[in-house]
Design a protein around this motif. Structure first.
Motif, PDB file in Angstrom:
ATOM      1  N   GLY A 145       0.795  -1.234   0.000  1.00 46.91           N
ATOM      2  CA  GLY A 145       0.000   0.000   0.000  1.00 46.91           C
ATOM      3  C   GLY A 145       0.821   1.274   0.000  1.00 46.91           C
ATOM      4  N   GLY A 146       2.144   1.165  -0.050  1.00 43.40           N
ATOM      5  CA  GLY A 146       2.979   2.379   0.028  1.00 43.40           C
ATOM      6  C   GLY A 146       2.665   3.391  -1.060  1.00 43.40           C
ATOM      7  N   SER A 147       2.450   2.908  -2.285  1.00 45.89           N
ATOM      8  CA  SER A 147       2.209   3.844  -3.399  1.00 45.89           C
ATOM      9  C   SER A 147       0.805   4.446  -3.309  1.00 45.89           C
ATOM     10  CB  SER A 147       2.393   3.133  -4.749  1.00 45.89           C
ATOM     11  OG  SER A 147       1.496   2.045  -4.837  1.00 45.89           O
ATOM     12  N   TRP A 148      -0.031   3.896  -2.452  1.00 44.68           N
ATOM     13  CA  TRP A 148      -1.400   4.411  -2.261  1.00 44.68           C
ATOM     14  C   TRP A 148      -1.434   5.346  -1.055  1.00 44.68           C
ATOM     15  CZ3 TRP A 148      -5.685   4.380   0.971  1.00 44.68           C
ATOM     16  CH2 TRP A 148      -6.948   4.512   0.367  1.00 44.68           C
ATOM     17  N   PHE A 149      -0.835   4.885   0.050  1.00 48.72           N
ATOM     18  CA  PHE A 149      -0.891   5.686   1.288  1.00 48.72           C
ATOM     19  C   PHE A 149      -0.068   6.972   1.178  1.00 48.72           C
ATOM     20  CE2 PHE A 149      -1.402   1.354   3.308  1.00 48.72           C
ATOM     21  CZ  PHE A 149      -2.744   1.515   3.614  1.00 48.72           C
ATOM     22  N   LEU A 150       1.179   6.825   0.725  1.00 50.55           N
ATOM     23  CA  LEU A 150       2.099   7.971   0.816  1.00 50.55           C
ATOM     24  C   LEU A 150       1.628   9.215   0.068  1.00 50.55           C
ATOM     25  CD1 LEU A 150       5.886   7.275   0.863  1.00 50.55           C
ATOM     26  CD2 LEU A 150       4.268   7.359   2.718  1.00 50.55           C
ATOM     27  N   PRO A 151       1.272   9.118  -1.229  1.00 53.72           N
ATOM     28  CA  PRO A 151       0.841  10.352  -1.895  1.00 53.72           C
ATOM     29  C   PRO A 151      -0.411  10.949  -1.278  1.00 53.72           C
ATOM     30  CG  PRO A 151       0.781   8.468  -3.429  1.00 53.72           C
ATOM     31  CD  PRO A 151       1.328   7.968  -2.135  1.00 53.72           C
ATOM     32  N   ARG A 152      -1.292  10.098  -0.768  1.00 52.69           N
ATOM     33  CA  ARG A 152      -2.504  10.632  -0.122  1.00 52.69           C
ATOM     34  C   ARG A 152      -2.168  11.354   1.181  1.00 52.69           C
ATOM     35  NH1 ARG A 152      -4.400   6.670  -3.287  1.00 52.69           N
ATOM     36  NH2 ARG A 152      -6.596   6.751  -3.938  1.00 52.69           N
ATOM     37  N   LEU A 153      -1.172  10.879   1.871  1.00 51.15           N
ATOM     38  CA  LEU A 153      -0.846  11.451   3.185  1.00 51.15           C
ATOM     39  C   LEU A 153       0.052  12.676   3.082  1.00 51.15           C
ATOM     40  CD1 LEU A 153      -0.290   8.095   5.106  1.00 51.15           C
ATOM     41  CD2 LEU A 153      -2.070   9.769   5.612  1.00 51.15           C
ATOM     42  N   VAL A 154       1.032  12.627   2.165  1.00 49.56           N
ATOM     43  CA  VAL A 154       2.018  13.722   2.159  1.00 49.56           C
ATOM     44  C   VAL A 154       2.131  14.419   0.808  1.00 49.56           C
ATOM     45  CG1 VAL A 154       3.372  12.680   4.020  1.00 49.56           C
ATOM     46  CG2 VAL A 154       4.018  12.189   1.667  1.00 49.56           C
ATOM     47  N   ARG A 213     -15.149   3.099   7.904  1.00 45.63           N
ATOM     48  CA  ARG A 213     -15.743   2.720   6.611  1.00 45.63           C
ATOM     49  C   ARG A 213     -15.976   3.942   5.744  1.00 45.63           C
ATOM     50  NH1 ARG A 213     -20.586  -1.158   8.030  1.00 45.63           N
ATOM     51  NH2 ARG A 213     -21.489  -0.280   6.141  1.00 45.63           N
ATOM     52  N   ALA A 214     -16.465   5.017   6.362  1.00 43.35           N
ATOM     53  CA  ALA A 214     -16.725   6.242   5.592  1.00 43.35           C
ATOM     54  C   ALA A 214     -15.425   6.774   4.979  1.00 43.35           C
ATOM     55  CB  ALA A 214     -17.362   7.294   6.492  1.00 43.35           C
ATOM     56  N   PHE A 215     -14.371   6.787   5.772  1.00 42.95           N
ATOM     57  CA  PHE A 215     -13.093   7.318   5.268  1.00 42.95           C
ATOM     58  C   PHE A 215     -12.537   6.447   4.140  1.00 42.95           C
ATOM     59  CE2 PHE A 215     -11.154  10.952   7.576  1.00 42.95           C
ATOM     60  CZ  PHE A 215     -12.294  11.325   8.273  1.00 42.95           C
ATOM     61  N   ASP A 216     -12.655   5.135   4.292  1.00 41.35           N
ATOM     62  CA  ASP A 216     -12.157   4.242   3.238  1.00 41.35           C
ATOM     63  C   ASP A 216     -12.916   4.467   1.946  1.00 41.35           C
ATOM     64  OD1 ASP A 216     -10.173   3.137   4.672  1.00 41.35           O
ATOM     65  OD2 ASP A 216     -11.249   1.314   5.226  1.00 41.35           O
ATOM     66  N   ALA A 217     -14.245   4.562   2.055  1.00 46.28           N
ATOM     67  CA  ALA A 217     -15.061   4.720   0.849  1.00 46.28           C
ATOM     68  C   ALA A 217     -14.802   6.077   0.193  1.00 46.28           C
ATOM     69  CB  ALA A 217     -16.537   4.582   1.201  1.00 46.28           C
ATOM     70  N   ALA A 218     -14.513   7.089   1.006  1.00 51.30           N
ATOM     71  CA  ALA A 218     -14.296   8.441   0.475  1.00 51.30           C
ATOM     72  C   ALA A 218     -13.088   8.499  -0.464  1.00 51.30           C
ATOM     73  CB  ALA A 218     -14.113   9.429   1.620  1.00 51.30           C
ATOM     74  N   GLU A 219     -12.189   7.525  -0.358  1.00 52.17           N
ATOM     75  CA  GLU A 219     -11.013   7.526  -1.236  1.00 52.17           C
ATOM     76  C   GLU A 219     -11.412   7.399  -2.708  1.00 52.17           C
ATOM     77  OE1 GLU A 219      -8.134   8.244  -0.237  1.00 52.17           O
ATOM     78  OE2 GLU A 219      -8.182   7.849   1.910  1.00 52.17           O
ATOM     79  N   THR A 220     -12.559   6.787  -2.963  1.00 46.92           N
ATOM     80  CA  THR A 220     -12.941   6.577  -4.372  1.00 46.92           C
ATOM     81  C   THR A 220     -14.306   7.175  -4.723  1.00 46.92           C
ATOM     82  OG1 THR A 220     -13.753   4.414  -3.668  1.00 46.92           O
ATOM     83  CG2 THR A 220     -11.608   4.460  -4.758  1.00 46.92           C
ATOM     84  N   THR A 225     -22.162  10.338  -3.945  1.00 51.05           N
ATOM     85  CA  THR A 225     -22.162   8.941  -3.461  1.00 51.05           C
ATOM     86  C   THR A 225     -21.765   8.899  -1.989  1.00 51.05           C
ATOM     87  OG1 THR A 225     -21.406   8.345  -5.669  1.00 51.05           O
ATOM     88  CG2 THR A 225     -21.278   6.626  -3.996  1.00 51.05           C
ATOM     89  N   GLN A 226     -20.806   9.750  -1.640  1.00 49.01           N
ATOM     90  CA  GLN A 226     -20.339   9.759  -0.246  1.00 49.01           C
ATOM     91  C   GLN A 226     -21.439  10.283   0.685  1.00 49.01           C
ATOM     92  OE1 GLN A 226     -17.666   8.295   0.701  1.00 49.01           O
ATOM     93  NE2 GLN A 226     -17.425   8.970   2.813  1.00 49.01           N
ATOM     94  N   LEU A 227     -22.180  11.283   0.219  1.00 47.57           N
ATOM     95  CA  LEU A 227     -23.275  11.804   1.051  1.00 47.57           C
ATOM     96  C   LEU A 227     -24.322  10.718   1.287  1.00 47.57           C
ATOM     97  CD1 LEU A 227     -23.645  15.384  -0.481  1.00 47.57           C
ATOM     98  CD2 LEU A 227     -22.828  14.818   1.822  1.00 47.57           C
ATOM     99  N   ASP A 228     -24.604   9.938   0.249  1.00 51.35           N
ATOM    100  CA  ASP A 228     -25.554   8.822   0.416  1.00 51.35           C
ATOM    101  C   ASP A 228     -25.017   7.806   1.415  1.00 51.35           C
ATOM    102  OD1 ASP A 228     -27.263   9.958  -1.373  1.00 51.35           O
ATOM    103  OD2 ASP A 228     -26.799   8.595  -3.035  1.00 51.35           O
TER     104      ASP A 228
END
Ligand code: T3D
Length: 266
Positions: A145-154, A213-220, A225-228
């Motif tokens: 998950g490094g290539s997914w986590f890192l750009p999102r975090l920093v 769960r909300a935070f995970d889904a918000a990634e995509t 859709t997120q409001l629903d």
């Protein structure tokens, strides 16, 4: 033989310690299996409302055990199987556990070890700890998950810099860059991490799981859709005993007594 993973069941939470200190807690198959079993066991226990992951000795985890990857000249190894079998399910499990998962990064976290820490919900680190995306040092690409986590975090610039150079990122910089939640003095780290677990052990656990769960889904998801989804999750949260207790406690001007029960009683 020493257990590759130590589990300490405390009231309301568990402490899981990666325990191969002579290899800086590098992952081999035994440690993967023991960790997967410990996580499944924690998830199955309704009394477990938080989890603390740390490492024995001077490191958190140095990633894959490279002893298991040493080849003869000319020999090649096929990678990917261990990711499918162990690392990827581990990262997904840490994200999906129905309670907060805290990483107490007590020392170096390298390669997959760094990314397993970043998969946890709250990352605390000892002031002396470092995060190293060590892959480039041995000719690998990022994983766990490094290539997914890192750009999102920093952000991309810092993420790619860390990945391409494999430069160690000191804990204090990791905190100021927003990679992790907090740094603590080395001798205070475990006490602070346990304090957080004690807090979560009497928190409204279902609401926290729905938050994950909300935070995970918000990634995509797009906004609508997120409001629903937020509406649906709020419906679930609103049906819990803990929500009813939270509102009652507010009006009775007393601390709430949350049970964290995963099923409501009515
Ligand atoms: O399936 C697949 O293989 C794909 C999955 C890949 C996932 C990955 O994680 S790839 C990345 C693997 N990890 C690394 O490349 C990190 C390797 N380790 C290091 O770069 C350094 O050890 C550290 C920066 C983490 C710490 O450095 P330092 O100077 O504090 O300690 P050290 O002296 O290098 O290590 C202490 C001992 O631990 C040493 O053993 P010795 O000499 O005392 O007998 C060292 O060999 C051992 N060790 C450290 N990391 C590993 C390890 N042994 C096996 N595997 C390791 N990853």
């Amino acid at each position: 033989m020493d257990q590759p993973v130590l589990v300490d069941a405390r009231p309301g939470f568990r402490v899981i310690t990666l325990n191969r200190p002579q290899r800086l807690n590098a992952f081999n198959e035994d440690m993967h299996r023991a960790l997967a079993a410990a996580l499944a066991d924690a998830e199955a226990d309704p009394a477990c409302r938080a989890l603390l992951l740390t490492g024995a000795g001077r490191a958190f985890c140095s990633g894959q055990d490279l002893q298991d990857r040493l080849t003869e000249p000319g020999e090649r190894i096929v990678l990917g199987g261990t990711l499918d079998k162990f690392y990827n399910p581990l990262v997904c499990k840490l994200r999906a556990l129905p309670f907060p998962v805290i990483a107490a990064v007590n020392g170096t976290a390298a390669g997959a070890g760094a990314n397993v820490a970043l998969a946890c919900d709250i990352v605390l680190a000892a002031r002396s700890a470092t995060f190293i995306q060590a892959f480039a040092k041995i000719g690998l690409a990022p994983d766990s998950g490094g290539s997914w986590f890192l750009p999102r975090l920093v952000g991309r610039a810092r993420a790619l810099g860390l990945m391409l150079t494999a430069e160690p990122l000191p804990a204090e910089k990791a905190e100021s860059w927003g990679l992790i939640w907090k740094v603590h003095d080395d001798d205070k780290l475990m006490a602070e991490a346990e304090k957080l677990c004690v807090h979560f052990a009497s928190a409204p656990t279902v609401g926290l799981a729905l938050t994950k769960r909300a935070f995970d889904a918000a990634e995509t998801n797009d906004l609508s859709t997120q409001l629903d989804l937020e509406r649906d999750l709020q419906r679930e949260a609103g049906a819990t005993d803990d929500y009813a207790e939270g509102v009652r406690a507010f009006f009775e001007k007393r601390p709430p007594r949350f049970t964290g029960k995963r099923q409501n009683s009515t």
